[in-house]
Design an enzyme around this catalytic site. Sequence first.
Site, short mmCIF file in Angstrom:
data_model
loop_
_atom_site.label_atom_id
_atom_site.label_comp_id
_atom_site.label_asym_id
_atom_site.label_seq_id
_atom_site.Cartn_x
_atom_site.Cartn_y
_atom_site.Cartn_z
N SER A 151 39.18 38.66 52.57
CA SER A 151 37.52 37.61 52.83
C SER A 151 37.18 38.03 54.04
O SER A 151 37.77 38.08 55.14
CB SER A 151 38.14 36.17 52.06
N TYR A 161 43.41 29.34 52.07
CA TYR A 161 42.02 30.30 51.38
C TYR A 161 42.20 31.18 52.76
O TYR A 161 42.29 31.53 52.91
CB TYR A 161 41.27 30.24 50.84
N LYS A 208 43.47 34.42 54.25
CA LYS A 208 43.18 35.90 54.40
C LYS A 208 43.74 35.68 56.26
O LYS A 208 43.38 37.39 56.45
CB LYS A 208 41.71 35.56 54.36
P1 NAP Z 1 39.45 37.31 40.68
O1 NAP Z 1 38.30 37.33 39.89
O2 NAP Z 1 39.80 35.93 40.13
O3 NAP Z 1 40.86 37.99 39.97
C1 NAP Z 1 41.98 37.93 40.61
C2 NAP Z 1 43.21 39.03 39.71
O4 NAP Z 1 43.58 38.48 40.13
C3 NAP Z 1 43.27 38.35 38.20
O5 NAP Z 1 43.40 39.73 37.17
C4 NAP Z 1 44.11 37.63 38.69
O6 NAP Z 1 45.48 37.95 37.08
C5 NAP Z 1 45.10 38.07 39.78
N1 NAP Z 1 46.15 37.56 39.84
C6 NAP Z 1 46.23 36.17 40.81
N2 NAP Z 1 46.72 35.81 40.62
C7 NAP Z 1 47.70 36.76 40.43
C8 NAP Z 1 50.25 36.41 40.78
N3 NAP Z 1 50.07 35.49 40.61
N4 NAP Z 1 50.01 37.85 39.72
C9 NAP Z 1 49.63 38.89 40.26
N5 NAP Z 1 47.98 38.79 39.61
C10 NAP Z 1 47.21 37.86 39.85
O7 NAP Z 1 39.21 37.38 41.82
P2 NAP Z 1 38.39 38.50 42.97
O8 NAP Z 1 37.14 37.45 43.15
O9 NAP Z 1 38.34 39.11 41.82
O10 NAP Z 1 39.50 38.44 44.04
C11 NAP Z 1 40.25 39.66 44.18
C12 NAP Z 1 40.31 39.45 46.10
O11 NAP Z 1 38.86 39.65 46.27
C13 NAP Z 1 40.85 38.48 46.51
O12 NAP Z 1 42.00 39.13 46.94
C14 NAP Z 1 39.83 37.27 46.62
O13 NAP Z 1 40.89 36.59 47.28
C15 NAP Z 1 39.70 38.74 47.48
N6 NAP Z 1 37.83 38.12 47.48
C16 NAP Z 1 37.10 37.47 46.46
C17 NAP Z 1 35.75 37.07 47.18
C18 NAP Z 1 35.09 36.64 45.74
O14 NAP Z 1 33.88 36.03 46.27
N7 NAP Z 1 34.83 36.70 44.81
C19 NAP Z 1 34.65 37.17 48.40
C20 NAP Z 1 35.50 37.60 49.17
C21 NAP Z 1 37.39 38.71 48.61
P3 NAP Z 1 45.02 36.62 36.34
O15 NAP Z 1 43.63 36.06 35.71
O16 NAP Z 1 46.01 37.77 34.66
O17 NAP Z 1 46.30 35.30 36.70
#
Ligand code: NAP
Length: 246
Positions: free
Chosen positions: A136, A149, A153
Amino acid sequence: MNISFEGKTALVTGAGKGIGQDVSLALAKCGARVFALSRTLTDLEALKAKNENITPVVCDLSDWDATEKAVSAIGPLDLLVNNAGVNILEHFLDVTKESFNKIFEVNVRAVIQVSQIFARGIISRDASGVIVNISSQASLVALNKHVNYCASKAALDSVTRSMAMELGPKKIRVNACNPTVVMTELGRKAWGDPKTGGPVLSRIPLGRFAEIEDVTNVVLFLLSDKSAMMNGAILPIDGGFTITGV
Ligand code: NAP
């Protein structure tokens, strides 16, 4: 640029929602067999209904033993996307042992554990592999109410460099990509209110947040042979957010 993953098998963690869901579908569309891992079976079943190349794996990555069992049971794998990530919004003075551990277990420890299982499999087959870690912009700058967080990261970037150094000679490339805000469930919780999201947006020279597809495209590139000489990169997908000064 045509990218095919025909004949390859991938594991995507956090595949039930947001970025992981899109990456899983994109990989499957490019011919890969995809193991899609997350906690919620209904999410994964919905994904499988969209593409039969996708196989659900229900697992809570914060549970070391369950992760060992679930990930060891799948494969052989060629590609790994460590995408699962969690956040707890709190100020520095409110951080607890529990909140710290919750974030680090998923965002850092599980990445090491899943990557070890993946790498041991590749090495035992004398094959080659590619890992992409979804980090991130939070690894590179301080963000309000994101102390655990941001730290997790930054640790993930560091783990990426160590893995790239030690696994490169074993024919496994490892890179990280570092998106800015994407309006997924996780992104909305932190930045969905214009009062919090607005100041971030105003510092992105391209004038918008990232779309999920912006991240997926970079992940596909990093997984493919088109990035064959990239190893240990920490690659912002942030429209310039992290290079801006005043
Ligand atoms: P999201 O929409 O919240 O989806 C997260 C996914 O991870 C969900 O399918 C969730 O499953 C799964 N997950 C969470 N905890 C888990 C665990 N303990 N075991 C197995 N699965 C788990 O998040 P996203 O925004 O797509 O983020 C994906 C990645 O991108 C993350 O690493 C995040 O830090 C990174 N990121 C996101 C952003 C942003 O702004 N969105 C920006 C930079 C980086 P459940 O729902 O079943 O728990």
